[in-house]
Design a protein around this motif. Structure first.
Motif, PDB file in Angstrom:
ATOM      1  N   MET A   1     -10.339  17.048   2.509  1.00 28.89           N
ATOM      2  CA  MET A   1      -9.039  16.606   2.069  1.00 28.89           C
ATOM      3  C   MET A   1      -7.936  17.508   2.621  1.00 28.89           C
ATOM      4  N   PHE A   2      -8.222  18.798   2.684  1.00 28.91           N
ATOM      5  CA  PHE A   2      -7.241  19.739   3.220  1.00 28.91           C
ATOM      6  C   PHE A   2      -6.933  19.430   4.675  1.00 28.91           C
ATOM      7  N   ILE A   3      -7.953  19.104   5.451  1.00 29.34           N
ATOM      8  CA  ILE A   3      -7.765  18.832   6.875  1.00 29.34           C
ATOM      9  C   ILE A   3      -6.917  17.574   7.060  1.00 29.34           C
ATOM     10  N   SER A   5      -4.620  16.316   4.981  1.00 30.62           N
ATOM     11  CA  SER A   5      -3.221  16.589   4.645  1.00 30.62           C
ATOM     12  C   SER A   5      -2.569  17.470   5.709  1.00 30.62           C
ATOM     13  N   PHE A   6      -3.328  18.410   6.259  1.00 32.88           N
ATOM     14  CA  PHE A   6      -2.812  19.258   7.332  1.00 32.88           C
ATOM     15  C   PHE A   6      -2.479  18.417   8.562  1.00 32.88           C
ATOM     16  N   LEU A   7      -3.387  17.503   8.918  1.00 28.40           N
ATOM     17  CA  LEU A   7      -3.180  16.643  10.078  1.00 28.40           C
ATOM     18  C   LEU A   7      -1.965  15.739   9.884  1.00 28.40           C
ATOM     19  N   VAL A   8      -1.828  15.162   8.704  1.00 30.69           N
ATOM     20  CA  VAL A   8      -0.683  14.281   8.430  1.00 30.69           C
ATOM     21  C   VAL A   8       0.618  15.072   8.491  1.00 30.69           C
ATOM     22  N   ARG A   9       0.622  16.284   7.923  1.00 31.18           N
ATOM     23  CA  ARG A   9       1.819  17.117   7.948  1.00 31.18           C
ATOM     24  C   ARG A   9       2.200  17.492   9.378  1.00 31.18           C
ATOM     25  N   ARG A  10       1.214  17.852  10.191  1.00 32.17           N
ATOM     26  CA  ARG A  10       1.494  18.216  11.590  1.00 32.17           C
ATOM     27  C   ARG A  10       1.991  17.021  12.398  1.00 32.17           C
TER      28      ARG A  10
END
Length: 108
Positions: A1-3, A5-10
């Motif tokens: 899940m962290f990955i 959200s990180f990908l979407v934010r980037r």
């Protein structure tokens, strides 16, 4: 899940940066001194012709209106020059520019 959200934010940050850089470059190209219509029409063109061309091209609209028109064309995949059809230009040019050098073989 962290990955995820990180990908979407980037990806969102990248899209924002591309948008802002595009806006900056578009604005800088519009505020440089000189009239592109006068260059296209020539120095001896009458003012009525210059104003008509500028109006037809939308160059007398506010910069944000021009940018909105440009971005809608980018999203739709329009290159900006309606007379430039890549499918009509490339096939005649490809045999002339690519095939003869390839047929003659490599030169070492």
């Amino acid at each position: 899940m962290f990955i995820l959200s990180f990908l979407v934010r980037r990806l969102a940050q990248g899209a924002l940066i591309v948008f802002l850089v595009t806006l900056l470059i578009f604005t800088l190209l519009r505020v440089v001194p000189g009239d592109p219509v006068r260059l296209m029409a020539g120095g001896m063109a009458p003012e009525t012709l210059i104003e008509q061309i500028a109006k037809d091209m939308g160059l007398r609209d506010p910069i944000l209106v021009q940018f909105g028109r440009y971005m809608s064309g980018v999203v739709r995949g329009i290159s900006g020059n309606p007379s430039c059809d890549l499918q009509a230009v490339l096939p005649p040019a490809v045999p002339v520019s690519v095939i003869p050098p390839a047929a003659s073989g490599p030169k070492f």
